[in-house]
Design a protein around this motif. Structure first.
Motif, PDB file in Angstrom:
ATOM      1  N   THR A 146     -26.246  -9.269   6.782  1.00 20.69           N
ATOM      2  CA  THR A 146     -24.975  -9.739   6.216  1.00 20.69           C
ATOM      3  C   THR A 146     -24.863  -9.351   4.748  1.00 20.69           C
ATOM      4  N   LEU A 147     -25.961  -9.472   4.009  1.00 14.49           N
ATOM      5  CA  LEU A 147     -25.953  -9.112   2.588  1.00 14.49           C
ATOM      6  C   LEU A 147     -25.627  -7.640   2.398  1.00 14.49           C
ATOM      7  N   VAL A 148     -26.202  -6.778   3.225  1.00 18.27           N
ATOM      8  CA  VAL A 148     -25.949  -5.335   3.119  1.00 18.27           C
ATOM      9  C   VAL A 148     -24.479  -5.033   3.369  1.00 18.27           C
ATOM     10  N   ASN A 149     -23.864  -5.761   4.311  1.00 16.74           N
ATOM     11  CA  ASN A 149     -22.448  -5.519   4.620  1.00 16.74           C
ATOM     12  C   ASN A 149     -21.526  -6.021   3.517  1.00 16.74           C
ATOM     13  N   ILE A 150     -21.912  -7.107   2.851  1.00 14.53           N
ATOM     14  CA  ILE A 150     -21.043  -7.704   1.827  1.00 14.53           C
ATOM     15  C   ILE A 150     -21.231  -7.023   0.475  1.00 14.53           C
ATOM     16  N   LYS A 151     -22.494  -6.875   0.065  1.00 15.83           N
ATOM     17  CA  LYS A 151     -22.776  -6.335  -1.278  1.00 15.83           C
ATOM     18  C   LYS A 151     -23.015  -4.834  -1.176  1.00 15.83           C
ATOM     19  N   THR A 152     -21.934  -4.090  -1.205  1.00 14.60           N
ATOM     20  CA  THR A 152     -22.008  -2.641  -1.098  1.00 14.60           C
ATOM     21  C   THR A 152     -22.216  -2.006  -2.477  1.00 14.60           C
ATOM     22  N   LYS A 153     -22.323  -0.692  -2.491  1.00 11.90           N
ATOM     23  CA  LYS A 153     -22.515   0.025  -3.748  1.00 11.90           C
ATOM     24  C   LYS A 153     -21.341  -0.201  -4.697  1.00 11.90           C
ATOM     25  N   ASN A 154     -20.138  -0.290  -4.150  1.00  6.11           N
ATOM     26  CA  ASN A 154     -18.943  -0.491  -4.983  1.00  6.11           C
ATOM     27  C   ASN A 154     -18.778  -1.929  -5.443  1.00  6.11           C
ATOM     28  N   ARG A 155     -19.560  -2.856  -4.839  1.00  4.84           N
ATOM     29  CA  ARG A 155     -19.474  -4.263  -5.233  1.00  4.84           C
ATOM     30  C   ARG A 155     -20.859  -4.775  -5.613  1.00  4.84           C
TER      31      ARG A 155
END
Length: 246
Positions: A204-213
């Motif tokens: 879930t963290l990988v999906n939410i906290k992307t490179k752009n965020r």
């Protein structure tokens, strides 16, 4: 897969590995280990999920331990039908399982039995009965700590709680009770039996906290994404004050 791996090693010129594929004893060992890993993979899938707990994993381990004992008994009799890949190798070679190989397999199964027994400490019968069957006569009041005995008797004679126990899962039932008894029981149910929740959290963290965020504070977002509770959007919206137009 065996033939494909052998062909790959031959094309790579790894004759030191290819020679093992001509060794019947080596093929039998590899086939047996492949069968065991198949069973272990099935065992690892059982405690996955949000509502799993130690008791469910204990049930799976007890069942697996019983299977190991049964497989050991059958192997001693020359019956290896439970090992599909090993049976395939034996059929190809048209040989019977010799006594040395029987002893090797039974010794390995026995070592697995000892390993499985070390995973979780056994709960006492009284503790397990309190968690699984709080309304059963199997639970002796005298075995419960003095400070919660009165609360337990209230619970045992609560017909609405008894009805709830019939329709809810074990974890849902105890999570909905706010009593001293539930606090004792949750000490058994809350510890996670597997890494499933951690892995789900990282995904879930990988999906939410992307490179752009990458500077996003994901605490609240993670809590919302991972919770089992369904948000009551209509109730939350009704409590918000309408903003006056300008």
């Amino acid at each position: 897969m065996k033939d494909e791996i052998k062909l790959f090693l031959e094309t790579q010129g790894r004759k030191d590995f290819v020679v093992h594929f001509e060794d019947e004893a080596w093929n039998k060992r590899v086939a047996h280990l492949a069968d065991i890993f198949d069973q272990l993979n099935k065992l690892n899938l059982r405690p996955q999920g949000r509502e799993t707990h130690v008791l469910l994993f204990q049930d799976s381990l007890r069942a697996f331990d019983s299977k190991l004992q049964n497989w050991r008994r059958k192997t001693n009799l020359g019956n290896i039908t439970m090992f599909e890949k090993l049976c395939g190798v034996m059929d190809e070679s048209q040989l019977q399982l010799d006594q040395f190989r029987k002893d090797e397999i039974t010794e390995h199964l026995q070592s697995l039995e000892k390993e499985v027994e070390c995973y979780f400490p056994e709960l006492s019968q009284e503790q397990e009965a309190l968690v699984r069957k709080p309304f059963s006569t199997e639970v002796d009041v005298s075995s419960i700590p003095d400070e919660i005995q009165d609360d337990f008797l209230d619970l045992r004679n609560d017909s609405s709680a008894h009805d709830l126990f019939k329709v809810k899962s074990l974890t849902q039932f105890w999570y909905q009770l706010y009593s001293k008894v539930s606090m004792i029981v949750l000490r058994v149910l809350v510890p996670s039996a597997s890494t499933y929740l951690c892995e789900a959290g990282f995904s879930t963290l990988v999906n939410i906290k992307t490179k752009n965020r990458n500077r996003l504070d994901v605490g609240d977002d993670m809590r919302l994404a991972l919770t089992n509770f369904q948000p009551r959007i209509s109730k939350l919206a009704a409590e918000m004050q309408d903003q006056a137009s300008h």
